[in-house]
Structure formats: structure tokens, C-alpha cells
Design a protein around this motif. Structure first.
Motif, PDB file in Angstrom:
ATOM      1  N   ALA A 111       0.812  -1.220   0.000  1.00 34.78           N
ATOM      2  CA  ALA A 111       0.000   0.000   0.000  1.00 34.78           C
ATOM      3  C   ALA A 111       0.843   1.266   0.000  1.00 34.78           C
ATOM      4  O   ALA A 111       0.453   2.277  -0.587  1.00 34.78           O
ATOM      5  CB  ALA A 111      -0.935  -0.007   1.213  1.00 34.78           C
ATOM      6  N   THR A 112       1.993   1.240   0.673  1.00 33.69           N
ATOM      7  CA  THR A 112       2.798   2.459   0.802  1.00 33.69           C
ATOM      8  C   THR A 112       4.144   2.388   0.091  1.00 33.69           C
ATOM      9  O   THR A 112       4.717   3.426  -0.224  1.00 33.69           O
ATOM     10  CB  THR A 112       3.047   2.778   2.294  1.00 33.69           C
ATOM     11  N   MET A 113       4.652   1.181  -0.154  1.00 36.97           N
ATOM     12  CA  MET A 113       5.934   1.045  -0.851  1.00 36.97           C
ATOM     13  C   MET A 113       5.694   0.830  -2.352  1.00 36.97           C
ATOM     14  O   MET A 113       4.767   0.114  -2.736  1.00 36.97           O
ATOM     15  CB  MET A 113       6.727  -0.134  -0.288  1.00 36.97           C
ATOM     16  N   PRO A 114       6.527   1.428  -3.208  1.00 39.58           N
ATOM     17  CA  PRO A 114       6.338   1.283  -4.663  1.00 39.58           C
ATOM     18  C   PRO A 114       6.898  -0.051  -5.166  1.00 39.58           C
ATOM     19  O   PRO A 114       7.873  -0.101  -5.918  1.00 39.58           O
ATOM     20  CB  PRO A 114       7.109   2.476  -5.232  1.00 39.58           C
ATOM     21  N   TRP A 115       6.258  -1.133  -4.751  1.00 37.14           N
ATOM     22  CA  TRP A 115       6.665  -2.487  -5.135  1.00 37.14           C
ATOM     23  C   TRP A 115       5.601  -3.094  -6.038  1.00 37.14           C
ATOM     24  O   TRP A 115       4.394  -3.020  -5.736  1.00 37.14           O
ATOM     25  CB  TRP A 115       6.835  -3.373  -3.904  1.00 37.14           C
ATOM     26  N   TYR A 116       6.045  -3.740  -7.122  1.00 35.75           N
ATOM     27  CA  TYR A 116       5.115  -4.304  -8.092  1.00 35.75           C
ATOM     28  C   TYR A 116       5.561  -5.706  -8.486  1.00 35.75           C
ATOM     29  O   TYR A 116       6.760  -6.024  -8.461  1.00 35.75           O
ATOM     30  CB  TYR A 116       5.029  -3.399  -9.331  1.00 35.75           C
ATOM     31  N   GLY A 117       4.584  -6.543  -8.821  1.00 40.99           N
ATOM     32  CA  GLY A 117       4.890  -7.919  -9.196  1.00 40.99           C
ATOM     33  C   GLY A 117       4.050  -8.374 -10.373  1.00 40.99           C
ATOM     34  O   GLY A 117       2.899  -7.953 -10.538  1.00 40.99           O
ATOM     35  N   LEU A 177       9.456  -5.562  -9.270  1.00 41.12           N
ATOM     36  CA  LEU A 177       9.970  -4.221  -9.534  1.00 41.12           C
ATOM     37  C   LEU A 177       9.948  -3.418  -8.238  1.00 41.12           C
ATOM     38  O   LEU A 177       8.892  -3.257  -7.620  1.00 41.12           O
ATOM     39  CB  LEU A 177       9.128  -3.510 -10.597  1.00 41.12           C
ATOM     40  N   ASP A 178      11.121  -2.948  -7.852  1.00 41.77           N
ATOM     41  CA  ASP A 178      11.273  -2.180  -6.615  1.00 41.77           C
ATOM     42  C   ASP A 178      11.687  -0.762  -6.982  1.00 41.77           C
ATOM     43  O   ASP A 178      12.872  -0.487  -7.216  1.00 41.77           O
ATOM     44  CB  ASP A 178      12.323  -2.846  -5.719  1.00 41.77           C
ATOM     45  N   PHE A 179      10.696   0.147  -7.058  1.00 39.67           N
ATOM     46  CA  PHE A 179      11.005   1.532  -7.406  1.00 39.67           C
ATOM     47  C   PHE A 179      11.623   2.280  -6.231  1.00 39.67           C
ATOM     48  O   PHE A 179      12.076   3.411  -6.406  1.00 39.67           O
ATOM     49  CB  PHE A 179       9.736   2.250  -7.884  1.00 39.67           C
ATOM     50  N   ASN A 180      11.625   1.703  -5.043  1.00 34.94           N
ATOM     51  CA  ASN A 180      12.255   2.339  -3.891  1.00 34.94           C
ATOM     52  C   ASN A 180      13.775   2.185  -3.956  1.00 34.94           C
ATOM     53  O   ASN A 180      14.512   3.168  -3.836  1.00 34.94           O
ATOM     54  CB  ASN A 180      11.727   1.729  -2.601  1.00 34.94           C
ATOM     55  N   ASP A 181      14.247   0.956  -4.177  1.00 31.67           N
ATOM     56  CA  ASP A 181      15.688   0.717  -4.285  1.00 31.67           C
ATOM     57  C   ASP A 181      16.196   0.855  -5.711  1.00 31.67           C
ATOM     58  O   ASP A 181      17.407   0.886  -5.938  1.00 31.67           O
ATOM     59  CB  ASP A 181      16.024  -0.693  -3.775  1.00 31.67           C
ATOM     60  N   VAL A 386      -4.162 -16.234   7.363  1.00 33.67           N
ATOM     61  CA  VAL A 386      -3.296 -16.459   6.207  1.00 33.67           C
ATOM     62  C   VAL A 386      -3.127 -15.137   5.463  1.00 33.67           C
ATOM     63  O   VAL A 386      -4.125 -14.482   5.141  1.00 33.67           O
ATOM     64  CB  VAL A 386      -3.889 -17.523   5.259  1.00 33.67           C
ATOM     65  N   PRO A 387      -1.891 -14.707   5.196  1.00 36.05           N
ATOM     66  CA  PRO A 387      -1.687 -13.432   4.500  1.00 36.05           C
ATOM     67  C   PRO A 387      -2.295 -13.452   3.101  1.00 36.05           C
ATOM     68  O   PRO A 387      -2.464 -14.513   2.489  1.00 36.05           O
ATOM     69  CB  PRO A 387      -0.159 -13.314   4.432  1.00 36.05           C
ATOM     70  N   ALA A 388      -2.595 -12.262   2.581  1.00 35.93           N
ATOM     71  CA  ALA A 388      -3.053 -12.139   1.203  1.00 35.93           C
ATOM     72  C   ALA A 388      -1.895 -12.452   0.266  1.00 35.93           C
ATOM     73  O   ALA A 388      -0.720 -12.381   0.662  1.00 35.93           O
ATOM     74  CB  ALA A 388      -3.573 -10.721   0.950  1.00 35.93           C
ATOM     75  N   ILE A 389      -2.209 -12.799  -0.979  1.00 32.82           N
ATOM     76  CA  ILE A 389      -1.172 -13.163  -1.941  1.00 32.82           C
ATOM     77  C   ILE A 389      -0.132 -12.062  -2.087  1.00 32.82           C
ATOM     78  O   ILE A 389       1.077 -12.321  -2.144  1.00 32.82           O
ATOM     79  CB  ILE A 389      -1.797 -13.493  -3.314  1.00 32.82           C
ATOM     80  N   GLU A 390      -0.603 -10.796  -2.126  1.00 36.13           N
ATOM     81  CA  GLU A 390       0.364  -9.711  -2.286  1.00 36.13           C
ATOM     82  C   GLU A 390       1.315  -9.606  -1.099  1.00 36.13           C
ATOM     83  O   GLU A 390       2.454  -9.146  -1.254  1.00 36.13           O
ATOM     84  CB  GLU A 390      -0.341  -8.360  -2.506  1.00 36.13           C
ATOM     85  N   GLN A 391       0.877 -10.053   0.077  1.00 31.67           N
ATOM     86  CA  GLN A 391       1.765 -10.022   1.242  1.00 31.67           C
ATOM     87  C   GLN A 391       2.890 -11.045   1.100  1.00 31.67           C
ATOM     88  O   GLN A 391       4.031 -10.779   1.482  1.00 31.67           O
ATOM     89  CB  GLN A 391       0.970 -10.285   2.525  1.00 31.67           C
ATOM     90  N   PHE A 392       2.573 -12.237   0.568  1.00 34.36           N
ATOM     91  CA  PHE A 392       3.620 -13.219   0.321  1.00 34.36           C
ATOM     92  C   PHE A 392       4.682 -12.628  -0.617  1.00 34.36           C
ATOM     93  O   PHE A 392       5.886 -12.727  -0.360  1.00 34.36           O
ATOM     94  CB  PHE A 392       3.027 -14.487  -0.305  1.00 34.36           C
ATOM     95  N   TRP A 393       4.217 -12.029  -1.703  1.00 33.74           N
ATOM     96  CA  TRP A 393       5.144 -11.455  -2.684  1.00 33.74           C
ATOM     97  C   TRP A 393       5.930 -10.285  -2.083  1.00 33.74           C
ATOM     98  O   TRP A 393       7.149 -10.177  -2.267  1.00 33.74           O
ATOM     99  CB  TRP A 393       4.371 -10.986  -3.920  1.00 33.74           C
ATOM    100  N   ALA A 394       5.229  -9.401  -1.389  1.00 34.38           N
ATOM    101  CA  ALA A 394       5.885  -8.221  -0.820  1.00 34.38           C
ATOM    102  C   ALA A 394       6.915  -8.612   0.232  1.00 34.38           C
ATOM    103  O   ALA A 394       8.010  -8.040   0.290  1.00 34.38           O
ATOM    104  CB  ALA A 394       4.839  -7.282  -0.213  1.00 34.38           C
ATOM    105  N   ASN A 395       6.588  -9.595   1.072  1.00 38.57           N
ATOM    106  CA  ASN A 395       7.537 -10.028   2.103  1.00 38.57           C
ATOM    107  C   ASN A 395       8.782 -10.647   1.480  1.00 38.57           C
ATOM    108  O   ASN A 395       9.897 -10.434   1.959  1.00 38.57           O
ATOM    109  CB  ASN A 395       6.870 -11.024   3.054  1.00 38.57           C
TER     110      ASN A 395
END
Length: 445
Positions: A111-117, A177-181, A386-395
């Protein structure tokens, strides 16, 4: 993903963020880039293609396909150049199909970090039948003998009449894709596939930057790191004792150490070094050992073999090996007793294949977040959620990014590189036209 694999890393121009987001909301652009369209092109034209699906739908195109009556129109549309598509109006049945990802929400991991999958899907049109068995069958039925016993003229006849079955062979890999780093991660070691992914990302407005693991002034830095670690290894006596025992006894005859922590070290590694960060770094196989400068490398799978080879000559060196980063965790048991154990954090392989310079990728081969699954399962048991799918990817992205930074810092420290000097994953330097011209014009010595 979520296990041992090989990742290709590219730089990511942070200034391309807005153009990427704009593409995600462009219905026609996302449709043309989608796996839904790519698979239609492959089936209709028998050509290889690359498409994408959002992270939450690896087979989204299968779940919501377009009707057979619209597939040819979709394939024709996707095969056009972007400027040619503007004049073509697609029916709503295609444009509004749920079989492709569109809008930022379908690709954003946090939600707050510019991370995409996303999933990058390669479609290869190829023969999927076993032609040898088809030939054998025809040879038995038509000429009553095995194919290898036919005369050359009969073989030609059978070969000409043998037709295989062609189909689209699908292979897909996760892309982060990590637009933060400012980094892109593609889980693949296939050079052609990785290149196709970068082409597709650039079409979506992403600035893909060629990079490489670079440590200035250290041309042979992978071997230098491994040998500096080995020179400072602890438990050298224990490693040598285990290697001597392995040469004299079978595995079942070797007496294990009562200290489980020590047994784990000598059973898995041939080197274990304490880093200045407080972490431990072990080296294991598969490894390559060179006995002296003029000799060819010798492959060693087991730790005792590596220990033995490294003690054959005074000039023996480690050329490649697998690194495992560990931390020592302390705790108190229910009975009040103190205990400690070694926790694997992440691992990777180090060799002269750590860069794929042809396409500008820095590689982390054999990479794994060793405790990722256990930590997630422990959290699920604790929270009962159980985490949402995006949480698995984000973690996974978050911890892999942390691991890459730890690797860069550790390598700098081992090589004693000054903190102000750029080192680690850096953009590849491309010579300017003037520099190339000067080099070509320079007289040979």
C-alpha cells in the motif's frame, strides 16, 4: 518463487515510475502486453511470444479466455505496432475481457511502498510429440522392422511421412519491480527469456538499466572473497578431522559430535567465518578447487572433499562455492535453561558466472531465503490468519532486497573497500562513441 532459485537483477530508473503507472491504466497497452494476447498470437501465427499476467493470476488468461470467434482479431491487434493500434477498434468482448491485468491495483504489492509484481510468460511454438516413437511406429506397421534396421531410402520415406504435433509450450517466471531501491528481479537464468522480459518492461515505460556486480580494482573478486573467508575460517581442526575420518570410514561409521551445533557445521561446510557484522558465513559445495595456478579446477560436492583438496598443496585455492549466511540465536527454554542455535538466513553461489554481461544482469544463483517459509508458517499459527497473496510477494521482495544489501556490504567488508568508493551492483559502463573511435584509431603496441 519462495524457494531456491536463480535471479537476474537489473537497475530500475526511478524516474520512469510515472510512465509505468500510466501504462498500467492504459487498457489497450496492457491488453497488447498481456499473456491473453501473446498466447493468441502464438496460436494464430505459430510464432514465439512474451506476455504478462498480474501477480495474483498466474493463469488469468486461462481463467477468462476470449471466445474463439475473437481470438484472430486479438492476435492481429497485438501483432501491430503501437502507433497502428490506435486506428483499430476492438469489440467490447475483447477489450473488457477479465483475462488480462489492467490498473495499478492488479500489480501493486504494498500500500505504501512502490513495489510491483507480475508473471512474465514465454510462449514457444514447438513440436511436442516424440518423433522417434512416431517413426518407430510407422516403421513397424509399414515395413515390419525397427527404424534403425531400415535402408536409407526407406528411412527417408518414413521421415518425410512423419508429422509431429505442434503446440504452444508455456514457461513463466515471477518479476519484481522495486522503485524504492531501483532494482528489478527476474527469477530465471535463461538469457533469451530474461532479455524478452526486459523488452516487455521497456514497452511498459520502465527504464531498465544494465548492471553488474562490480568491485573496482578486484578483477578476480569472487575467488578473492572465498579465499579470504577460508583463510579466516574457524573450526579448522574440526573440519580437518572430519575429512580424515571420511577418508577412513563410511558415513555411518563416523562418530558424530555431541555438540549438535558443531556437528551441523562440519557436516555441511568446509569453512565457517565470523563476520564483523556478527553474522557467520559458511562455504559449502558445489565448489571448485584449484590445486595450483597451472592446474584445471576440480569439482567438489561434499565438504570433506573440499577440505582434502585444499590441503593437498600450499597453493590450493577456492574458485567457487555456495555461501550461507547465518545468525546465532539465543533463547531460554521452558525449564529456564539457556540455549543457542544457528539460523540460516539466506544463501547464494559465488563464482565467475555471477554476472551475465551479455544482457547486463547481475545474478544471484542458488539464492534462497532459508527460513522464509518457516517464519511465515509460524506467523500463520500465531495469528490464525493467512496473508493475502500480495503479502507473500511483498515479504519475499522485502527480505530479498535486505539480503542483497547485506551481501553487498559483506563483500565490501571482506575486500576492505573504502566506504565512499562505489561497489556492489552498479550500472554497467558503456563507452561513448568518441571513446570507441579513439580506441579504434589508437596504434597497436
Amino acid at each position: 518463487m519462495f524457494g531456491r532459485g536463480t535471479w537476474a537483477i537489473f537497475g530500475l530508473g526511478k524516474e520512469s515510475f510515472e510512465s509505468f503507472i500510466k501504462s498500467l491504466y492504459d487498457q489497450t497497452a496492457m491488453l497488447a502486453a498481456s499473456q491473453l494476447a501473446a498466447s493468441a498470437v502464438t496460436r494464430c501465427t505459430s510464432t514465439d511470444t512474451m506476455g504478462i499476467n498480474p501477480f495474483h493470476g498466474p493463469r488469468l488468461d486461462d481463467e477468462h479466455p476470449v471466445g474463439p470467434e475473437h481470438e484472430a482479431a486479438l492476435a492481429k491487434y497485438a501483432a501491430l505496432e503501437p502507433e497502428e493500434r490506435s486506428s483499430l477498434v476492438l469489440p467490447a468482448e475483447i477489450l473488457d475481457c477479465a483475462g488480462y491485468g489492467v490498473t495499478e491495483a492488479q500489480f501493486r504489492l504494498h500500500a505504501t511502498m512502490p513495489w510491483y509484481g507480475l508473471w512474465a510468460v514465454s510462449n514457444e511454438w514447438k513440436d511436442v510429440s516424440d518423433l522417434a516413437s512416431v517413426r518407430e511406429q510407422r516403421s513397424y506397421r509399414l515395413l515390419d522392422r525397427p527404424y534403425k534396421f531400415l535402408e536409407s531410402t526407406d528411412k527417408k520415406t518414413i521421415d518425410q511421412d512423419t508429422l509431429g504435433t505442434t503446440a504452444a509450450v508455456r514457461k513463466q517466471v515471477p518479476v519484481l519491480l522495486d522503485f524504492n531501491d531501483g532494482l528489478i528481479y527476474i527469477e530465471s537464468s535463461n538469457k533469451d527469456l530474461i532479455y524478452q522480459v526486459t523488452v516487455r518492461l521497456r514497452q511498459l515505460g520502465v527504464d531498465v538499466i544494465p548492471v553488474a556486480w562490480t568491485f573496482p580494482g578486484r578483477p578476480n573478486w569472487p575467488a578473492e572473497i572465498l579465499n579470504r573467508l577460508y583463510e579466516n575460517t574457524q573450526f579448522q581442526t574440526e573440519f580437518q578431522k572430519r575429512a580424515d575420518e571420511a577418508a577412513r570410514f563410511t558415513k555411518s561409521e563416523i562418530e558424530k559430535h555431541e555438540d549438535r551445533e558443531l556437528e551441523s557445521i562440519v557436516a555441511r561446510f568446509f569453512s565457517m567465518t565470523l563476520l564483523s557484522s556478527g553474522l557467520w558465513l559458511g562455504i559449502s559445495g558445489p565448489a571448485q578447487i584449484r590445486l595450483h595456478d597451472a592446474s584445471a579446477p576440480i569439482s567438489a560436492k561434499g565438504p570433506t572433499t573440499s577440505t582434502t583438496l585444499l590441503n593437498v598443496t600450499n597453493g590450493s585455492k577456492v574458485l567457487s562455492g555456495a555461501l550461507t549466511f547465518q545468525e546465532v540465536v539465543s533463547g531460554t527454554s521452558k525449564k529456564g535453561g539457556e540455549f543457542s542455535f544457528r539460523k540460516d538466513l539466506f544463501c547464494m553461489e559465488v563464482s565467475d558466472r555471477i554476472n551475465m554481461t551479455e544482457i547486463g544482469a547481475a545474478m544471484i544463483r542458488g539464492f534462497n531465503l532459508s527460513s522464509f517459509r518457516k517464519d511465515v508458517m509460524r506467523e500463520i499459527r500465531h495469528t490464525k490468519e493467512v496473508p493475502a497473496i500480495e503479502q507473500f510477494w511483498a515479504n519475499w521482495l522485502h527480505e530479498m532486497s535486505n539480503a542483497v544489501r547485506a551481501i553487498e556490504g559483506t563483500f565490501r567488508d571482506i575486500l576492505e573497500i573504502d566506504g565512499d568508493q562505489p561497489a556492489g551492483i552498479l550500472p554497467m559502463l558503456v563507452a561513448s562513441k568518441e571513446e570507441v573511435a579513439q580506441e579504434v584509431a589508437a596504434p597497436s603496441l
